[in-house]
Design a protein around this motif. Structure first.
Motif, PDB file in Angstrom:
ATOM      1  N   ALA A 129       0.684  -0.847  -0.441  1.00  0.00           N
ATOM      2  CA  ALA A 129      -0.355   0.295  -0.176  1.00  0.00           C
ATOM      3  C   ALA A 129       1.316   1.253   0.006  1.00  0.00           C
ATOM      4  CB  ALA A 129      -0.336  -0.113   1.319  1.00  0.00           C
ATOM      5  N   ALA A 130       2.128   1.214   0.336  1.00  0.00           N
ATOM      6  CA  ALA A 130       2.982   2.570   0.932  1.00  0.00           C
ATOM      7  C   ALA A 130       3.524   2.638  -0.623  1.00  0.00           C
ATOM      8  CB  ALA A 130       3.858   1.794   1.802  1.00  0.00           C
ATOM      9  N   ASP A 131       3.426   1.096  -1.393  1.00  0.00           N
ATOM     10  CA  ASP A 131       4.187   2.548  -2.061  1.00  0.00           C
ATOM     11  C   ASP A 131       3.186   2.453  -3.294  1.00  0.00           C
ATOM     12  OD1 ASP A 131       7.448   0.453  -1.469  1.00  0.00           O
ATOM     13  OD2 ASP A 131       6.742  -1.396  -2.264  1.00  0.00           O
ATOM     14  N   TRP A 132       2.103   1.822  -3.580  1.00  0.00           N
ATOM     15  CA  TRP A 132       1.212   2.353  -4.465  1.00  0.00           C
ATOM     16  C   TRP A 132       0.225   4.004  -3.925  1.00  0.00           C
ATOM     17  CZ3 TRP A 132      -2.315   0.209  -8.114  1.00  0.00           C
ATOM     18  CH2 TRP A 132      -3.956   1.544  -8.262  1.00  0.00           C
ATOM     19  N   LEU A 133       1.130   4.264  -2.918  1.00  0.00           N
ATOM     20  CA  LEU A 133       0.488   5.558  -2.575  1.00  0.00           C
ATOM     21  C   LEU A 133       2.112   6.454  -2.336  1.00  0.00           C
ATOM     22  CD1 LEU A 133      -0.629   5.162   1.540  1.00  0.00           C
ATOM     23  CD2 LEU A 133      -1.969   6.267  -0.991  1.00  0.00           C
ATOM     24  N   ALA A 134       3.000   5.714  -2.711  1.00  0.00           N
ATOM     25  CA  ALA A 134       4.084   7.141  -3.221  1.00  0.00           C
ATOM     26  C   ALA A 134       3.993   6.917  -4.739  1.00  0.00           C
ATOM     27  CB  ALA A 134       5.271   5.535  -2.188  1.00  0.00           C
ATOM     28  N   ASP A 135       3.766   5.516  -5.599  1.00  0.00           N
ATOM     29  CA  ASP A 135       4.100   5.789  -6.949  1.00  0.00           C
ATOM     30  C   ASP A 135       3.307   7.242  -7.976  1.00  0.00           C
ATOM     31  OD1 ASP A 135       6.283   4.408  -6.400  1.00  0.00           O
ATOM     32  OD2 ASP A 135       5.520   2.461  -7.185  1.00  0.00           O
ATOM     33  N   ARG A 136       1.719   6.863  -7.641  1.00  0.00           N
ATOM     34  CA  ARG A 136       1.023   6.992  -7.842  1.00  0.00           C
ATOM     35  C   ARG A 136       0.165   8.482  -6.965  1.00  0.00           C
ATOM     36  NH1 ARG A 136       1.319   2.386  -8.038  1.00  0.00           N
ATOM     37  NH2 ARG A 136      -0.104   0.872 -10.213  1.00  0.00           N
ATOM     38  N   HIS A 137       0.929   9.073  -6.350  1.00  0.00           N
ATOM     39  CA  HIS A 137       0.358  10.136  -5.234  1.00  0.00           C
ATOM     40  C   HIS A 137       1.806  11.076  -4.517  1.00  0.00           C
ATOM     41  CE1 HIS A 137      -3.817   8.893  -5.957  1.00  0.00           C
ATOM     42  NE2 HIS A 137      -3.673   7.694  -5.734  1.00  0.00           N
ATOM     43  N   ILE A 167       2.536  10.045  -1.317  1.00  0.00           N
ATOM     44  CA  ILE A 167       2.138  10.299  -0.195  1.00  0.00           C
ATOM     45  C   ILE A 167       3.698   9.346   0.329  1.00  0.00           C
ATOM     46  CG2 ILE A 167       0.989   9.687   1.628  1.00  0.00           C
ATOM     47  CD1 ILE A 167      -1.293  10.119  -0.662  1.00  0.00           C
ATOM     48  N   ARG A 168       4.221   9.601   1.004  1.00  0.00           N
ATOM     49  CA  ARG A 168       5.247   9.041   2.424  1.00  0.00           C
ATOM     50  C   ARG A 168       3.600   8.395   3.368  1.00  0.00           C
ATOM     51  NH1 ARG A 168       6.931  13.973   1.620  1.00  0.00           N
ATOM     52  NH2 ARG A 168       7.272  14.082   3.702  1.00  0.00           N
ATOM     53  N   LEU A 169       4.336   7.143   3.897  1.00  0.00           N
ATOM     54  CA  LEU A 169       4.002   6.646   4.638  1.00  0.00           C
ATOM     55  C   LEU A 169       4.920   6.345   5.785  1.00  0.00           C
ATOM     56  CD1 LEU A 169       1.157   3.480   5.020  1.00  0.00           C
ATOM     57  CD2 LEU A 169       3.549   3.550   6.325  1.00  0.00           C
ATOM     58  N   ARG A 170       4.057   7.010   7.683  1.00  0.00           N
ATOM     59  CA  ARG A 170       5.724   6.557   8.039  1.00  0.00           C
ATOM     60  C   ARG A 170       5.070   5.309   9.725  1.00  0.00           C
ATOM     61  NH1 ARG A 170       4.883  10.385  11.986  1.00  0.00           N
ATOM     62  NH2 ARG A 170       7.071  10.067  13.098  1.00  0.00           N
ATOM     63  N   ILE A 171       5.736   5.457  10.377  1.00  0.00           N
ATOM     64  CA  ILE A 171       4.723   4.427  11.810  1.00  0.00           C
ATOM     65  C   ILE A 171       5.140   5.379  12.680  1.00  0.00           C
ATOM     66  CG2 ILE A 171       4.324   2.531  12.923  1.00  0.00           C
ATOM     67  CD1 ILE A 171       3.164   2.534   9.905  1.00  0.00           C
ATOM     68  N   VAL A 185      -3.568   9.440  10.540  1.00  0.00           N
ATOM     69  CA  VAL A 185      -3.730  10.785  10.937  1.00  0.00           C
ATOM     70  C   VAL A 185      -3.083  11.111   9.347  1.00  0.00           C
ATOM     71  CG1 VAL A 185      -2.670  13.071  11.344  1.00  0.00           C
ATOM     72  CG2 VAL A 185      -3.245  10.731  12.652  1.00  0.00           C
ATOM     73  N   MET A 186      -3.865  12.068   8.367  1.00  0.00           N
ATOM     74  CA  MET A 186      -2.969  12.635   6.557  1.00  0.00           C
ATOM     75  C   MET A 186      -3.327  13.803   7.206  1.00  0.00           C
ATOM     76  SD  MET A 186      -2.393  11.280   3.863  1.00  0.00           S
ATOM     77  CE  MET A 186      -1.691  12.310   1.924  1.00  0.00           C
ATOM     78  N   VAL A 187      -1.650  14.584   6.600  1.00  0.00           N
ATOM     79  CA  VAL A 187      -0.830  16.013   6.767  1.00  0.00           C
ATOM     80  C   VAL A 187      -0.065  16.251   5.049  1.00  0.00           C
ATOM     81  CG1 VAL A 187      -0.302  17.934   8.115  1.00  0.00           C
ATOM     82  CG2 VAL A 187      -1.442  16.094   9.394  1.00  0.00           C
ATOM     83  N   GLY A 188      -0.823  17.157   5.003  1.00  0.00           N
ATOM     84  CA  GLY A 188       0.225  17.368   3.586  1.00  0.00           C
ATOM     85  C   GLY A 188       0.003  16.002   2.517  1.00  0.00           C
ATOM     86  N   ASP A 189       1.832  16.093   2.774  1.00  0.00           N
ATOM     87  CA  ASP A 189       1.964  14.408   1.639  1.00  0.00           C
ATOM     88  C   ASP A 189       2.109  13.487   3.045  1.00  0.00           C
ATOM     89  OD1 ASP A 189       4.395  16.312   1.987  1.00  0.00           O
ATOM     90  OD2 ASP A 189       4.485  15.608   0.226  1.00  0.00           O
ATOM     91  N   GLU A 190       2.300  13.125   4.415  1.00  0.00           N
ATOM     92  CA  GLU A 190       2.443  12.505   5.107  1.00  0.00           C
ATOM     93  C   GLU A 190       1.365  11.964   5.632  1.00  0.00           C
ATOM     94  OE1 GLU A 190       6.839  12.927   6.703  1.00  0.00           O
ATOM     95  OE2 GLU A 190       4.906  13.243   8.764  1.00  0.00           O
ATOM     96  N   LEU A 191       1.405  10.586   5.343  1.00  0.00           N
ATOM     97  CA  LEU A 191       0.346   9.624   6.118  1.00  0.00           C
ATOM     98  C   LEU A 191       0.915   8.789   7.193  1.00  0.00           C
ATOM     99  CD1 LEU A 191      -1.986   8.089   6.382  1.00  0.00           C
ATOM    100  CD2 LEU A 191      -1.808   6.394   5.291  1.00  0.00           C
ATOM    101  N   THR A 192       0.176   9.474   8.561  1.00  0.00           N
ATOM    102  CA  THR A 192       0.686   8.455   9.946  1.00  0.00           C
ATOM    103  C   THR A 192       0.201   7.336   9.950  1.00  0.00           C
ATOM    104  OG1 THR A 192       2.038  10.426  10.065  1.00  0.00           O
ATOM    105  CG2 THR A 192       1.800   9.127  12.199  1.00  0.00           C
ATOM    106  N   LEU A 193       0.588   6.469  10.730  1.00  0.00           N
ATOM    107  CA  LEU A 193      -0.064   4.832  11.124  1.00  0.00           C
ATOM    108  C   LEU A 193       0.480   4.931  13.342  1.00  0.00           C
ATOM    109  CD1 LEU A 193      -0.737   3.164   8.024  1.00  0.00           C
ATOM    110  CD2 LEU A 193      -2.377   4.843   8.753  1.00  0.00           C
ATOM    111  N   SER A 194      -0.676   4.392  13.804  1.00  0.00           N
ATOM    112  CA  SER A 194      -0.164   4.739  14.715  1.00  0.00           C
ATOM    113  C   SER A 194       0.381   3.487  15.746  1.00  0.00           C
ATOM    114  CB  SER A 194      -1.239   4.899  15.556  1.00  0.00           C
ATOM    115  OG  SER A 194      -1.522   3.934  17.081  1.00  0.00           O
ATOM    116  N   SER A 195       1.670   3.425  15.749  1.00  0.00           N
ATOM    117  CA  SER A 195       2.433   2.194  15.772  1.00  0.00           C
ATOM    118  C   SER A 195       1.627   1.434  17.679  1.00  0.00           C
ATOM    119  CB  SER A 195       3.482   2.414  16.694  1.00  0.00           C
ATOM    120  OG  SER A 195       3.886   3.800  17.529  1.00  0.00           O
ATOM    121  N   ARG A 196       0.897   2.032  17.976  1.00  0.00           N
ATOM    122  CA  ARG A 196       0.030   1.394  18.939  1.00  0.00           C
ATOM    123  C   ARG A 196      -0.945   0.358  18.143  1.00  0.00           C
ATOM    124  NH1 ARG A 196      -1.923   6.627  23.038  1.00  0.00           N
ATOM    125  NH2 ARG A 196      -0.317   7.593  22.469  1.00  0.00           N
ATOM    126  N   THR A 197      -0.695  -0.286  17.217  1.00  0.00           N
ATOM    127  CA  THR A 197      -2.429  -1.217  16.737  1.00  0.00           C
ATOM    128  C   THR A 197      -1.197  -2.035  15.783  1.00  0.00           C
ATOM    129  OG1 THR A 197      -1.934   0.328  14.451  1.00  0.00           O
ATOM    130  CG2 THR A 197      -3.795   0.757  16.035  1.00  0.00           C
TER     131      THR A 197
END
Length: 485
Positions: free
Chosen positions: A187-195, A197-201, A209-221
């Motif tokens: 999913a991270a590669d798809w978002l980065a290649d097409r849009h 968007i950087r994904l981080r934990i 949380v989506m802010v600008g071109d950065e998607l943050t997913l919770s490390s608690r899950t």
């Protein structure tokens, strides 16, 4: 013994004819019947014969479940519950009239339900001294109810979104996890290649949380939750136009309902990407619907698998028609869907005799139950508790119970039915939909009398209940109806 039901499916007959682009004459010839007979069936003046059902299946690939279970039965069940309101005392039409209205005039039936919902809301606001009656939107349906009904009357299956998710899963490998591949990375590669968007934990209490071109997913899950939330972002970013078009077709009455449903459709996409339709349906049949094995195979949660099983209603490729429900510890239904004749109550809690309530008492165990509803239909019901960790002391764990079930005629396709005595009437627990509309006179767990039943109090006698119920249609309280009526 359950009385055989005549099958009236005029609306569905017309749909098939229009899908095939046939005239009535050509359609009648293909089905091997006269034009007048077809016209009578399409207008629900006559039931669909067995020969026509077979012809529909063989020549047009129509699944019987799309004829026997659909919007008309849901509308009938919902109208029956609404008409149990005391305001209709003595004025409720017979069940046959409700079925005719739901089948021949579904728009009118939905309008009636909207009106009754507005009436209930007005009463509730008056009772709570709410000032809502002073607002212009006082009688507007609640956004959550609008969204719930949208999915309910779509069979909880949104074809365009489901197929888009299946295509995404096939293109990325998202739907077939294995030890050598990271689903989240796909999913991270798809978002980065097409849009871009950087994904981080990160350590955030929010799941996503989506802010600008950065998607943050919770490390608690869990990793499964992070993958699901990444797929939600894929839906919102890559398939936003499709979701907006679906929302346009839904025609919600408020912007709030539209926004809530947008999240619901994104979640639907994510669930369908994690569990792609064809692959998941094939696996479900192979594993005989073993929920835990399917969860392990697809890297999904128990709840995701159970919910997905209830959505396998793609035309021409239907799975076992299941119902699915989730309740909280207070017994409140928080999710509900049924592709079976069992329709859940729109108001109040579920029947206390149902095994879904017992799941809280046996954490981690899957419970089985054979149950029979007042109409004589028998079901196999599965229940299990699910927990959703909060991730911290100030964010306590949420606990729910989920229920999944189908009619016993599909029991041979379920591993859970192998050692159950399906033939013995004594094996079946008598359950209802909810106390407010259930007519069982001898239930030891009844919380309130049925809304339409008169009660009698005898001070010289005390049975299980402090009152007795007057039987419907002039029967004595202890007299049972014949033939499952």
């Amino acid at each position: 013994m359950t009385r055989a039901r005549k099958l009236y499916a005029g609306v569905r007959l017309r749909e098939v004819r229009r899908e095939q682009g046939l005239t009535q004459a050509a359609y009648a010839e293909a089905l091997g019947i006269s034009l007048s007979y077809l016209n009578q069936m399409e207008n629900n003046h006559r039931p669909v014969s067995a020969a026509v059902v077979i012809a529909l299946s063989e020549r047009f690939g129509v699944n019987l479940s799309t004829l026997s279970v659909g919007e008309s039965q849901r509308l009938t069940a919902d109208m029956r519950e609404a008409l149990a309101d005391p305001v209709f005392d003595g004025a409720a039409p017979p069940p046959a009239d409700l079925e005719l209205a739901a089948t021949n005039a579904p728009a009118l039936a939905r309008a009636f339900l909207t009106l009754h919902r507005a009436f209930r809301q007005r009463g509730e606001r008056l009772a709570s001294l709410d000032d809502a009656l002073g607002r212009e939107d006082a009688l507007a349906p609640q956004p959550w109810e609008e969204v719930r009904d949208f999915f309910h009357y779509c069979d909880n299956y949104i074809d365009a979104v489901d197929r888009a998710a299946e295509s995404f899963a096939a293109a990325t490998g998202f739907g077939r996890p294995d030890p050598g591949r990271d689903r989240l990375q796909a999913a991270a590669d798809w978002l980065a290649d097409r849009h871009g968007i950087r994904l981080r934990i990160g350590d955030t209490p929010a799941l996503r949380v989506m802010v600008g071109d950065e998607l943050t997913l919770s490390s608690r899950t869990s990793s499964a939750t992070r993958a699901f939330q990444a797929a939600v972002q894929v839906a919102l970013t890559s398939y936003g136009d499709l979701i907006e078009a679906t929302l346009d077709l839904a025609g919600f009455g408020s912007e709030e309902a539209r926004e809530i449903c947008k999240i619901g459709l994104a979640n639907y996409f994510a669930g369908a990407a994690v569990l792609p339709y064809a692959a998941f349906q094939e696996a479900a049949e192979e594993q005989r619907h073993d929920i835990e094995l399917l969860a392990d195979q697809f890297g999904a949660s128990i709840e995701q698998v159970a919910h997905r099983l209830s959505t396998l209603q793609r035309r021409g490729a239907q799975g076992v028609p299941f119902w699915f429900v989730r309740v909280d510890q207070a017994g409140t239904i928080t999710k509900r869907h049924s592709a079976t004749r069992l329709q859940f109550a729109r108001y109040g809690s579920a029947c206390p005799l149902w095994n879904v309530h017992q799941a809280f008492e046996t954490p981690g165990r899957l419970l089985r139950q054979l149950a029979e509803t007042p109409d004589g239909v028998r079901y196999i019901s599965l229940a299990r508790d699910v927990t959703k960790p909060g991730g911290g002391f100030r964010r306590p764990t949420r606990r729910y119970a989920i229920g999944l079930g189908c009619e016993v005629k599909f029991a041979d396709r379920l591993v859970y039915a192998d050692d159950l005595d399906l033939a013995s009437p004594a094996s079946y627990e008598p359950i209802g939909v909810s106390c407010r509309i259930c007519e069982r006179a001898d239930c030891h767990q009844r919380s309130v009398p049925p809304l339409k039943a008169a009660i009698a109090v005898d001070h010289s006698r005390r049975d299980l209940l402090p009152y007795s119920l007057a039987a419907p249609s002039g029967r004595s309280p202890r007299e049972k109806p014949a033939d499952g009526a």
